[in-house]
Enzyme design. Sequence first.
Site, PDB file in Angstrom:
ATOM      1  N   SER A 279       0.859  -1.182   0.000  1.00  0.00           N
ATOM      2  CA  SER A 279       0.000   0.000   0.000  1.00  0.00           C
ATOM      3  C   SER A 279       0.903   1.242   0.000  1.00  0.00           C
ATOM      4  O   SER A 279       1.837   1.309   0.801  1.00  0.00           O
ATOM      5  CB  SER A 279      -0.893   0.020   1.243  1.00  0.00           C
ATOM      6  OG  SER A 279      -1.752  -1.096   1.267  1.00  0.00           O
TER       7      SER A 279
ATOM      8  N   ALA B  28       6.681  -2.201  11.307  1.00  0.00           N
ATOM      9  CA  ALA B  28       5.453  -1.609  10.781  1.00  0.00           C
ATOM     10  C   ALA B  28       5.689  -0.147  10.456  1.00  0.00           C
ATOM     11  O   ALA B  28       6.459   0.542  11.132  1.00  0.00           O
ATOM     12  CB  ALA B  28       4.318  -1.742  11.794  1.00  0.00           C
ATOM     13  N   LYS B  29       5.002   0.335   9.410  1.00  0.00           N
ATOM     14  CA  LYS B  29       5.128   1.737   9.023  1.00  0.00           C
ATOM     15  C   LYS B  29       4.727   2.657  10.164  1.00  0.00           C
ATOM     16  O   LYS B  29       5.365   3.690  10.400  1.00  0.00           O
ATOM     17  CB  LYS B  29       4.234   2.032   7.811  1.00  0.00           C
ATOM     18  CG  LYS B  29       4.615   1.313   6.531  1.00  0.00           C
ATOM     19  CD  LYS B  29       3.585   1.602   5.442  1.00  0.00           C
ATOM     20  CE  LYS B  29       3.843   0.783   4.197  1.00  0.00           C
ATOM     21  NZ  LYS B  29       2.779   0.972   3.180  1.00  0.00           N
ATOM     22  N   ARG B  30       3.661   2.288  10.874  1.00  0.00           N
ATOM     23  CA  ARG B  30       3.139   3.169  11.922  1.00  0.00           C
ATOM     24  C   ARG B  30       4.127   3.342  13.062  1.00  0.00           C
ATOM     25  O   ARG B  30       4.017   4.283  13.844  1.00  0.00           O
ATOM     26  CB  ARG B  30       1.812   2.632  12.459  1.00  0.00           C
ATOM     27  CG  ARG B  30       1.901   1.270  13.115  1.00  0.00           C
ATOM     28  CD  ARG B  30       0.547   0.818  13.651  1.00  0.00           C
ATOM     29  NE  ARG B  30       0.588  -0.512  14.213  1.00  0.00           N
ATOM     30  CZ  ARG B  30       0.412  -1.619  13.496  1.00  0.00           C
ATOM     31  NH1 ARG B  30       0.159  -1.525  12.202  1.00  0.00           N
ATOM     32  NH2 ARG B  30       0.465  -2.814  14.070  1.00  0.00           N
TER      33      ARG B  30
END
Length: 289
Positions: A11, A259-261
Amino acid sequence: MSGDVTRFAPSPTGLLHLGHAFAALYAADLAAHSGGRFLVRIEDTDRTRARPEFETAIEVDLAWLGLSWERPARRQSEHLGDYSKALERLKALGCVYPCFCTRKEIEAEFAASVSAPHGPDGPIYPGTCRAVCCDERTARLARGERHAWRLDVAKACAIIGRAITFEELGAGPEGERGPIAVTPHAFGDFVLARKDAPVSYHLAVVVDDALQGITLVTRGNDLFAATSLHRLLQDLLELPVPRYSHHRLITDAHGKRLAKRDQAMALRTLREQGVTAADVRRRLGFTSR
């Protein structure tokens, strides 16, 4: 079986990190070893977070890793009609219903129940709108009330009327292999299309995999349980059934999944620090190139 078609489906909501690199290399290597094809798909239906600059960064990072793929990559936002057709087919089967509940209402219902059932994704939707009568549904839809569409899992399973399995070629979270029975009831009535997006991940991924001719789905063990939902949708929509190969997740020094977050170290940052693609491959266990 030779000639597998695999895909890497990021994404464009942030920069790729080592976990993404492992997933992409894993899929590409399996395709190469079988003499098959490796595809890239851009899953950009989250219009609030998807950015063109992140999509460009994805292509740069994959090329830096030494990967090549068929172009153009499928971009989900350009194929919303495909998902709409699939949703309409499920509606025609009578196993989909509109859900008018707000997030706050659902959370309040969870809070009020000391024994709210939980599934792999957390508390299970209690099925509040499943009991709404047809006339009321029609009236509320006619008034333009905001709603999501959910799959009535019990009805869906009754329509199929038989056990459903999937072929696992990798090693699931508990080392699972071979034919594995699905457990869609564990998730409750899951969302197919949201109020703020025309399609959910679960519906989009099965439609995309079918239209792209994916024969071997490769992805992390965090999505192992969701395969039950995808196999149910595949059978309902009479789509081809791929095999699956779930893989380990890349973690940080504390054992937490990247994780990106969490602002995991981006491949771009590693590249700027002088780390080479060969270094990344060796670190992740890919030494064939």
